[in-house]
Motif scaffolding. Sequence first.
Motif, PDB file in Angstrom:
ATOM      1  N   GLN A  51       0.820  -1.204   0.000  1.00  0.00           N
ATOM      2  CA  GLN A  51       0.000   0.000   0.000  1.00  0.00           C
ATOM      3  C   GLN A  51       0.862   1.266   0.000  1.00  0.00           C
ATOM      4  O   GLN A  51       0.624   2.198  -0.778  1.00  0.00           O
ATOM      5  N   GLU A 251      -4.162  -6.254  -3.924  1.00  0.00           N
ATOM      6  CA  GLU A 251      -3.882  -5.128  -4.815  1.00  0.00           C
ATOM      7  C   GLU A 251      -5.133  -4.703  -5.574  1.00  0.00           C
ATOM      8  O   GLU A 251      -5.384  -3.511  -5.763  1.00  0.00           O
ATOM      9  N   VAL A 255      -5.674  -1.915  -2.690  1.00  0.00           N
ATOM     10  CA  VAL A 255      -4.760  -0.876  -3.191  1.00  0.00           C
ATOM     11  C   VAL A 255      -5.389  -0.087  -4.339  1.00  0.00           C
ATOM     12  O   VAL A 255      -5.332   1.144  -4.370  1.00  0.00           O
TER      13      VAL A 255
END
Length: 333
Positions: A51, A251, A255
């Motif tokens: 992150q 992700e 993210v």
Amino acid sequence: MDREPEELQFLGLFGIYKESFKIILSWRKIFNKITLALILPLTFIFLAHIQISELIMSKLMQNEEALNFTRPNTPTSQRLSDRISSEWVAYWLFKAAYLVVLLIFSLLSTSAVVYSIASIYTAKDLTFKKIMTVVPKVWKRLMVTFLWSFVIVFLYNIVAVVCFVISIIAVNPGTTAGTVLLTVLAILYFCGVVYISIVWHLASVISVLEDFKGINAMTKSKALIKGKMKVAFVIFVMLIIAFILIQFGFEKMVVHGERFGMWSRVFSGIVCFLLLMQLFLFGLVVQTVFYFVCKSYHHESIDKSLLADHLEVYAGEYVPLRGKDIQLEQYEV
């Protein structure tokens, strides 16, 4: 682990998984404490790094894009250039600190899990306090083994790059022959990386339980894996696939998951965190159980009383199993 040594050699992929789950469930209080003390921080550091790296890189990309649309040799362009340089320095310093901390917690977690399972195997009295006393001393041995594996991987990658460059020069990558050659080299490279990783992981267990470390532990690991390479390959690849899927999910959903909303990102982050934490623990238990399976396969019966004696802590010092004790006598099947 209540199986007899000679029985372990017959464990296949699912047998090793079953034995690993059984150990974790039977000793969940100890493993829960190890998880909270060592594996939880390891998991948090890994996911937080993803992150934070994304945030730093996003800022860098914005500033570099702004610099491209700024007139050169102006105060504004100079400020942007200085800011970009500072951010790159911060980025690489963050990466270096991350790798150091990740390595420390990874080796500490390995030490704790391997020592715990060896103690369980020998029916030795096991407490979390004792584990945390032994772990820092065992960690030093693991560091030596890791450094040797790092050197081997580094040299392996240099040779691989040279081979790829020579192949590209010798054969046009755009042709069918070139594509086939590069594909074969890529497959061989992947297999080599997996093999080195398997040897290193088993060498880590050896470094904790035997009087071998560094290149000697790697050599011992290579000998133990013979005959169980297929099982080791499948175990490692399956763990890597699970790891990649969790990382991809983090992700995608956390993210880069702005479009999913805050609560969805928080929930996904918690799920990925818990899954990865359990995967780390399970992977460490599996590689230790696999060590005992390899020992059994090569008809090396580990004397539980000797192993228990050398797992004791004398005057606060961890005593590894000496070579003469671990080169164990052969038993008849």
